[in-house]
Design a protein around this motif. Structure first.
Motif, PDB file in Angstrom:
ATOM      1  N   ASP A   8       0.806  -1.429  -0.053  1.00 48.77           N
ATOM      2  CA  ASP A   8       0.061   0.010   0.108  1.00 48.77           C
ATOM      3  C   ASP A   8       0.839   1.251   0.012  1.00 48.77           C
ATOM      4  O   ASP A   8       1.418   1.698   1.225  1.00 48.77           O
ATOM      5  CB  ASP A   8      -0.834  -0.057   1.258  1.00 48.77           C
ATOM      6  N   GLY A  56       0.008   9.367   0.570  1.00 52.08           N
ATOM      7  CA  GLY A  56      -1.318   9.777  -0.219  1.00 52.08           C
ATOM      8  C   GLY A  56      -2.545   9.514   0.900  1.00 52.08           C
ATOM      9  O   GLY A  56      -2.235   8.994   1.583  1.00 52.08           O
ATOM     10  N   ILE A  57      -3.715   9.716   0.367  1.00 53.29           N
ATOM     11  CA  ILE A  57      -5.103   9.823   0.787  1.00 53.29           C
ATOM     12  C   ILE A  57      -5.274   8.183   0.495  1.00 53.29           C
ATOM     13  O   ILE A  57      -4.910   7.597  -0.236  1.00 53.29           O
ATOM     14  CB  ILE A  57      -6.096  10.628   0.694  1.00 53.29           C
ATOM     15  N   HIS A  58      -6.860   8.003   1.034  1.00 50.67           N
ATOM     16  CA  HIS A  58      -7.210   6.413   0.763  1.00 50.67           C
ATOM     17  C   HIS A  58      -8.605   6.918  -0.430  1.00 50.67           C
ATOM     18  O   HIS A  58      -9.647   7.114   0.093  1.00 50.67           O
ATOM     19  CB  HIS A  58      -7.556   5.723   1.776  1.00 50.67           C
ATOM     20  N   MET A  59      -8.415   7.080  -1.650  1.00 47.69           N
ATOM     21  CA  MET A  59      -9.270   7.508  -2.467  1.00 47.69           C
ATOM     22  C   MET A  59     -10.425   6.579  -2.355  1.00 47.69           C
ATOM     23  O   MET A  59     -11.739   7.214  -2.543  1.00 47.69           O
ATOM     24  CB  MET A  59      -8.691   7.451  -4.075  1.00 47.69           C
ATOM     25  N   SER A  60     -10.393   5.468  -2.339  1.00 49.58           N
ATOM     26  CA  SER A  60     -11.627   4.340  -2.523  1.00 49.58           C
ATOM     27  C   SER A  60     -12.441   4.875  -1.637  1.00 49.58           C
ATOM     28  O   SER A  60     -13.787   4.588  -1.561  1.00 49.58           O
ATOM     29  CB  SER A  60     -11.264   2.955  -2.443  1.00 49.58           C
ATOM     30  N   ARG A  61     -11.878   5.395  -0.243  1.00 53.51           N
ATOM     31  CA  ARG A  61     -12.974   5.265   0.808  1.00 53.51           C
ATOM     32  C   ARG A  61     -13.896   6.763   0.359  1.00 53.51           C
ATOM     33  O   ARG A  61     -14.850   6.534   1.044  1.00 53.51           O
ATOM     34  CB  ARG A  61     -12.039   5.699   2.096  1.00 53.51           C
TER      35      ARG A  61
HETATM   36  N1  LIG Z   1      -3.601   8.691  -2.887  1.00 55.37           N
HETATM   37  C1  LIG Z   1      -3.588   8.265  -4.161  1.00 55.37           C
HETATM   38  N2  LIG Z   1      -4.097   7.159  -4.656  1.00 55.37           N
HETATM   39  C2  LIG Z   1      -4.105   6.877  -5.876  1.00 55.37           C
HETATM   40  C3  LIG Z   1      -3.594   7.788  -6.884  1.00 55.37           C
HETATM   41  N3  LIG Z   1      -3.808   7.243  -7.994  1.00 55.37           N
HETATM   42  C4  LIG Z   1      -4.359   6.180  -7.937  1.00 55.37           C
HETATM   43  N4  LIG Z   1      -4.593   5.854  -6.787  1.00 55.37           N
HETATM   44  C5  LIG Z   1      -5.090   4.603  -6.128  1.00 55.37           C
HETATM   45  O1  LIG Z   1      -6.211   4.661  -5.389  1.00 55.37           O
HETATM   46  C6  LIG Z   1      -6.678   3.517  -4.945  1.00 55.37           C
HETATM   47  C7  LIG Z   1      -7.407   3.263  -3.911  1.00 55.37           C
HETATM   48  O2  LIG Z   1      -6.606   3.760  -2.586  1.00 55.37           O
HETATM   49  P1  LIG Z   1      -7.059   3.078  -1.296  1.00 55.37           P
HETATM   50  O3  LIG Z   1      -8.416   3.760  -1.067  1.00 55.37           O
HETATM   51  O4  LIG Z   1      -5.903   3.487  -0.306  1.00 55.37           O
HETATM   52  O5  LIG Z   1      -7.116   1.797  -1.659  1.00 55.37           O
HETATM   53  P2  LIG Z   1      -6.942   0.625  -0.549  1.00 55.37           P
HETATM   54  O6  LIG Z   1      -5.587   0.708   0.039  1.00 55.37           O
HETATM   55  O7  LIG Z   1      -7.188  -0.731  -1.259  1.00 55.37           O
HETATM   56  O8  LIG Z   1      -7.997   0.871   0.337  1.00 55.37           O
HETATM   57  P3  LIG Z   1      -7.821   0.934   2.048  1.00 55.37           P
HETATM   58  O9  LIG Z   1      -7.368  -0.342   2.617  1.00 55.37           O
HETATM   59  O10 LIG Z   1      -9.210   1.351   2.482  1.00 55.37           O
HETATM   60  O11 LIG Z   1      -6.905   2.155   2.085  1.00 55.37           O
HETATM   61  C8  LIG Z   1      -5.215   2.817  -4.695  1.00 55.37           C
HETATM   62  O12 LIG Z   1      -4.925   1.648  -5.281  1.00 55.37           O
HETATM   63  C9  LIG Z   1      -4.153   3.764  -5.254  1.00 55.37           C
HETATM   64  O13 LIG Z   1      -2.941   3.366  -5.826  1.00 55.37           O
HETATM   65  C10 LIG Z   1      -3.333   8.980  -6.453  1.00 55.37           C
HETATM   66  O14 LIG Z   1      -2.981  10.022  -7.228  1.00 55.37           O
HETATM   67  N5  LIG Z   1      -3.275   9.369  -5.071  1.00 55.37           N
END
Ligand SMILES: Nc1nc2c(ncn2[C@@H]2O[C@H](COP(=O)(O)OP(=O)(O)OP(=O)(O)O)[C@@H](O)[C@H]2O)c(=O)[nH]1
Length: 300
Positions: A8, A56-61
């Motif tokens: 991650d 980075g932040i957690h975009m999916s959330r």
């Molecule tokens: N922060 C960030 N994430 C990005 C970007 N471009 C793509 N992503 C992708 O956004 C996706 C979703 O991020 P998260 O929400 O952290 O996904 P995740 O880690 O599977 O989910 P969590 O376990 O909830 O953190 C990741 O696969 C990142 O690589 C960007 O520019 N910034």
């Protein structure tokens, strides 16, 4: 299939340090419900990145939190809940959350006289944010209307009077002759320039307001201007529209002042900014007027 735990990167330390005012996603497709109508909506969802070392932040959330809004009548309490979700899911990273929701709501609007009605689109964007000052919601709305220039109307009337003098110099002026003259093209040999115009409103919604006052804002705006763009039109409606334009001659200053007064009486708001644009048929540029009340420059 890879059985190793997924790396991650967002949790890795940043190589280039620094806080960011806004990080998130724009133009996310989202089915909205506004004024009882389904809207093809788009969202921009973001948070501040306050930890200068976080990668980075957690975009999916953020993305997943938007599901709360799907096909439910849009309200400020719904949006406030989503912004709270944004911050709860980024507790260690962010203190500010942002959500813009926009689209074009179709409203059915009645004809002026005939028993007809038709649909008209009203582009809107609801800008919401939650920060250490609390929750703020600003509704942007665009309403189209017709404007006819009062100066051009006065100059046209003068030409009609001159034509009357020329046509009735050496003949008795009888009621019938004048009436026939007024009914001829000579009686309207000059017409004022009129044009499609737009009112762009930004209204800050007062604390405690939950419902989106979009329909009441549209009604109040169209009532104040008196020359709303029409949908279904029969000749009887077109004649009423011609009368409405003749009775509501407006410079852009007039339209802005009318709207300023009308918006000052709009319940559930505590500030606004407005801009009217007359895309004048007289010249290739627009006549524009702006006004605001209790707007300040604190927030965009
Ligand atoms: N922060 C960030 N994430 C990005 C970007 N471009 C793509 N992503 C992708 O956004 C996706 C979703 O991020 P998260 O929400 O952290 O996904 P995740 O880690 O599977 O989910 P969590 O376990 O909830 O953190 C990741 O696969 C990142 O690589 C960007 O520019 N910034």
């Amino acid at each position: 299939m890879n059985r190793l735990p997924l790396e991650d990167i967002a949790l890795a330390p940043a190589s280039c340090l620094g806080t960011l005012s806004w990080v998130g996603m724009e133009h996310i497709a989202l089915p909205l419900q506004v004024a009882g109508q389904g809207v093809i909506g788009y969202a921009s969802a973001g948070v501040s990145l306050d930890d200068p070392t976080a990668r980075g932040i957690h975009m999916s959330r953020l993305y997943l939190a938007l599901a709360e809004l799907e096909e439910r009548e849009l309200s400020l309490s719904l949006v406030a809940g989503v912004l709270k979700n944004f911050l709860d899911s980024h507790a260690e990273l962010s203190s500010n959350a942002f959500l813009d929701l926009g689209g074009e709501v179709l409203l059915k609007r009645p004809a002026l006289i005939s028993p007809l009605a038709g649909w008209k689109g009203y582009p809107f964007t609801l800008h919401c944010r939650r920060d250490d000052q609390g929750f703020e919601a600003i509704l942007d709305l665009t309403v189209g209307y017709s404007s006819t220039c009062p100066c051009s109307a006065a100059l046209s009337r003068q030409l009609i009077q001159q034509a009357f003098d020329e046509d009735f110099t050496d003949m008795p002026v009888s009621r019938e002759a004048v009436r026939a003259w007024l009914g001829s093209e000579q009686g309207i040999l000059a017409t004022p320039h009129s044009q499609r115009s737009q009112a762009h409103l930004s209204v800050r919604l007062a604390e405690g307001q939950d419902e989106l006052p979009l329909l009441s804002l549209v009604d109040r705006t169209e009532r104040a201007l008196g020359t709303a763009l029409q949908t279904a039109v029969k000749r009887i409606d077109e004649q009423a529209f011609a009368l409405a334009n003749g009775q509501n001659l407006m410079f852009c200053e007039d339209a802005a002042r009318r709207l300023h007064q009308a918006l000052r009486e709009q319940p559930g708001t505590d500030g606004f900014r407005l801009r009217v644009v007359h895309a004048e048929s007289l010249h290739a540029h627009d006549a524009v007027a702006r006004s605001e009340w209790n707007w300040g420059e604190g927030r965009p």
